[in-house]
Structure formats: C-alpha cells, structure tokens
Motif scaffolding. Structure first.
Motif, mmCIF file in Angstrom:
data_model
loop_
_atom_site.group_PDB
_atom_site.id
_atom_site.type_symbol
_atom_site.label_atom_id
_atom_site.label_comp_id
_atom_site.label_asym_id
_atom_site.label_seq_id
_atom_site.Cartn_x
_atom_site.Cartn_y
_atom_site.Cartn_z
ATOM 1 N N ASP A 118 0.818 -1.215 0.000
ATOM 2 C CA ASP A 118 0.000 0.000 0.000
ATOM 3 C C ASP A 118 0.850 1.262 0.000
ATOM 4 O OD1 ASP A 118 -2.232 -1.590 0.044
ATOM 5 O OD2 ASP A 118 -2.632 -1.334 2.191
ATOM 6 N N VAL A 119 1.918 1.240 0.774
ATOM 7 C CA VAL A 119 2.767 2.432 0.888
ATOM 8 C C VAL A 119 3.386 2.796 -0.456
ATOM 9 C CG1 VAL A 119 4.930 3.322 1.847
ATOM 10 C CG2 VAL A 119 3.261 2.205 3.340
ATOM 11 N N PHE A 120 3.983 1.808 -1.129
ATOM 12 C CA PHE A 120 4.668 2.145 -2.377
ATOM 13 C C PHE A 120 3.693 2.422 -3.516
ATOM 14 C CE2 PHE A 120 8.190 0.343 0.030
ATOM 15 C CZ PHE A 120 9.169 1.293 -0.238
ATOM 16 N N ALA A 121 2.498 1.856 -3.418
ATOM 17 C CA ALA A 121 1.465 2.227 -4.386
ATOM 18 C C ALA A 121 1.069 3.685 -4.178
ATOM 19 C CB ALA A 121 0.247 1.313 -4.240
ATOM 20 N N GLN A 122 0.954 4.111 -2.907
ATOM 21 C CA GLN A 122 0.620 5.505 -2.624
ATOM 22 C C GLN A 122 1.755 6.435 -3.030
ATOM 23 O OE1 GLN A 122 -0.959 6.285 1.278
ATOM 24 N NE2 GLN A 122 -0.609 8.489 1.121
ATOM 25 N N VAL A 123 2.980 5.996 -2.813
ATOM 26 C CA VAL A 123 4.129 6.806 -3.227
ATOM 27 C C VAL A 123 4.069 7.058 -4.726
ATOM 28 C CG1 VAL A 123 6.639 6.778 -3.550
ATOM 29 C CG2 VAL A 123 5.660 6.171 -1.337
ATOM 30 N N TRP A 124 3.737 6.028 -5.478
ATOM 31 C CA TRP A 124 3.651 6.192 -6.941
ATOM 32 C C TRP A 124 2.554 7.187 -7.302
ATOM 33 C CZ3 TRP A 124 6.067 5.467 -11.343
ATOM 34 C CH2 TRP A 124 5.334 5.531 -12.538
ATOM 35 N N ARG A 125 1.406 7.078 -6.635
ATOM 36 C CA ARG A 125 0.286 7.966 -6.938
ATOM 37 C C ARG A 125 0.564 9.405 -6.519
ATOM 38 N NH1 ARG A 125 -2.638 3.914 -4.372
ATOM 39 N NH2 ARG A 125 -3.020 5.319 -2.599
ATOM 40 N N ASP A 126 1.227 9.559 -5.347
ATOM 41 C CA ASP A 126 1.362 10.884 -4.743
ATOM 42 C C ASP A 126 2.761 11.464 -4.855
ATOM 43 O OD1 ASP A 126 -1.249 10.498 -4.042
ATOM 44 O OD2 ASP A 126 -0.850 10.080 -1.927
ATOM 45 N N ALA A 127 3.589 10.918 -5.717
ATOM 46 C CA ALA A 127 4.976 11.397 -5.825
ATOM 47 C C ALA A 127 5.039 12.902 -6.073
ATOM 48 C CB ALA A 127 5.702 10.642 -6.940
ATOM 49 N N ALA B 260 10.924 10.972 6.367
ATOM 50 C CA ALA B 260 9.845 11.390 7.270
ATOM 51 C C ALA B 260 8.492 11.235 6.579
ATOM 52 C CB ALA B 260 10.056 12.834 7.705
ATOM 53 N N TRP B 261 8.429 11.595 5.304
ATOM 54 C CA TRP B 261 7.198 11.451 4.517
ATOM 55 C C TRP B 261 6.791 9.986 4.431
ATOM 56 C CZ3 TRP B 261 6.662 10.236 -1.085
ATOM 57 C CH2 TRP B 261 5.393 10.536 -1.586
ATOM 58 N N LEU B 262 7.765 9.117 4.128
ATOM 59 C CA LEU B 262 7.493 7.688 4.044
ATOM 60 C C LEU B 262 7.046 7.134 5.389
ATOM 61 C CD1 LEU B 262 10.297 6.019 1.870
ATOM 62 C CD2 LEU B 262 7.827 5.914 1.490
ATOM 63 N N THR B 263 7.672 7.588 6.453
ATOM 64 C CA THR B 263 7.312 7.119 7.786
ATOM 65 C C THR B 263 5.868 7.474 8.122
ATOM 66 O OG1 THR B 263 9.599 7.313 8.555
ATOM 67 C CG2 THR B 263 7.883 7.272 10.234
ATOM 68 N N THR B 264 5.467 8.690 7.785
ATOM 69 C CA THR B 264 4.085 9.113 8.032
ATOM 70 C C THR B 264 3.102 8.248 7.257
ATOM 71 O OG1 THR B 264 4.779 11.402 8.424
ATOM 72 C CG2 THR B 264 2.471 11.035 7.849
ATOM 73 N N ARG C 95 2.964 4.690 8.825
ATOM 74 C CA ARG C 95 2.203 4.637 10.075
ATOM 75 C C ARG C 95 0.703 4.701 9.800
ATOM 76 N NH1 ARG C 95 6.185 8.689 13.385
ATOM 77 N NH2 ARG C 95 7.574 7.100 14.252
ATOM 78 N N THR C 96 0.304 5.569 8.895
ATOM 79 C CA THR C 96 -1.117 5.702 8.575
ATOM 80 C C THR C 96 -1.661 4.403 7.993
ATOM 81 O OG1 THR C 96 -0.859 8.068 8.139
ATOM 82 C CG2 THR C 96 -2.796 6.993 7.209
ATOM 83 N N ARG C 97 -0.922 3.838 7.043
ATOM 84 C CA ARG C 97 -1.371 2.593 6.419
ATOM 85 C C ARG C 97 -1.384 1.442 7.411
ATOM 86 N NH1 ARG C 97 -4.294 3.120 1.851
ATOM 87 N NH2 ARG C 97 -3.348 4.631 0.437
ATOM 88 N N ALA C 98 -0.392 1.381 8.275
ATOM 89 C CA ALA C 98 -0.324 0.300 9.254
ATOM 90 C C ALA C 98 -1.492 0.388 10.233
ATOM 91 C CB ALA C 98 1.007 0.354 9.994
#
Length: 203
Positions: free
Chosen positions: A62-71, A83-87, A90-93
C-alpha cells in the motif's frame, strides 16, 4: 568484503527527491530503485506496528502504491523523504490494524452462527454464480491486456503460473525489487479498472 560505494543505501538524500520527481513524471523505471532503497525501512516499521508479517507485507504494498500515486505531492520544504514515508507507513499500518479488528469481529460473528441452518434461497443459483464468475474472469483478462507489458508479464508469471517473486525475478532476469514494484503497480491498476466489478475479481 568491501561495500559497493554505489549501493542504493549509500546514495545521497537528494537522489530520493530525484526519483520521486521522475515518478511524478510517470517514469516507471524510478519506482524500482526507490523501492529497493526504502523497502526495508517501511517493512520494519510496518511490522513493529502491526505485529504480523502478512499485514506488514500488505502495508509495504500500500505504501509504495501511494508513493507512486502521490509522488508529485511530496514537498521537501516540509520534511525529508524518509519522514514522509514514515508518516505514510504509520497511517497505512494503523488502517490495517483497524481493518484486522473489523475482520476478527466478522469472523467471530460468522463462527457463532456456523451451526444455524442456511435459509432457503440464500445462496445464488448455480448457473448465475457461474455466469458471474465468467464475467469477472473476462473483465480481469480485458484489464490485464491494458497494462504495460513488463507489469503484465510479471503478474501472469506470478498469478497464472504460480511463481514466487524470486522465481519471477530469476525468470525475467530483473532485480527482485523491480519485480515486486511491477506486480504491485500492476495490481493497483487492475483494481482501478475493475472498480465496477465484484471486489474479489482481483486479490
């Protein structure tokens, strides 16, 4: 053994920003290196929060899919890429923890009613169920051919031939991180294209 000075972990921080900028432009080649650089961090944090490897794997996806969408939304003035990835992680977890809790409640309810007789007519007629299954299969096949060839090939090897991610990477002679990213991005696109169909069409 001397470490390779060009390994992803040793690249300067600004390289993260360059990779995100490339993904924002639609450059799929940047997704694999970004995943390789940060997957361990994301997985470790997800595992600490969820406490289960299966959930942590889902969070990474989920995280890397969101990274791709929201880059394109990353703003370096508000914090670092880590820090962005950590946030996001945490939200996805936490989302997965809430989802797991709902799932556990549903399973408990189902178990408590397992001995009750099934009402007549509660199950769909067999021909109808078969038709719906065929329609879903056709929809998946139609969506699959719209994917970029590298993503389609990786998904077909993993889901139709039953290969593991490691076996797919070996078959295609590509880095494991690249293969995982292709499969995850491909599945994300399939879900979007199949949004009007039954949710179980793509898992």
């Amino acid at each position: 053994m001397t470490a390779d000075p060009h390994t992803p972990a040793d690249l300067p921080t600004h390289h993260d920003v360059e990779l995100l900028a490339a993904m924002a432009r639609g450059d799929r080649g940047a997704a694999g290196p970004f995943y390789d650089r940060h997957a361990a961090l994301v997985y470790g944090l997800a595992l600490r929060i969820t406490g289960q490897r299966a959930d942590a794997d889902d969070v990474v996806c989920d995280v890397f899919a969101q990274v791709w969408r929201d880059a394109a939304r990353f703003d370096g003035t508000r914090g670092s890429v880590v820090a962005w990835l950590t946030t996001i992680t945490r939200t996805r977890a936490l989302d997965h923890l809430r989802s797991r809790k709902r799932r556990d409640v549903a399973e408990e309810r189902a178990a408590s009613h397992s001995d009750e007789p099934v009402a007549m007519g509660s199950a769909p007629a067999e021909p109808t169920a078969l038709l719906e299954a065929n329609e879903r299969a056709s929809a998946v096949q139609a969506a699959l051919v719209t994917l970029p060839p590298p993503q389609r090939q990786a998904i077909e090897l993993a889901f139709y031939q039953g290969l593991t991610h490691h076996e797919v990477a070996a078959t295609l002679q590509e880095p494991l991180g690249t293969i995982k990213t292709r499969i995850r991005l491909g599945l994300l696109k399939l879900r979007e294209r199949l949004a009007g169909h039954a949710p179980e069409a793509v898992s």
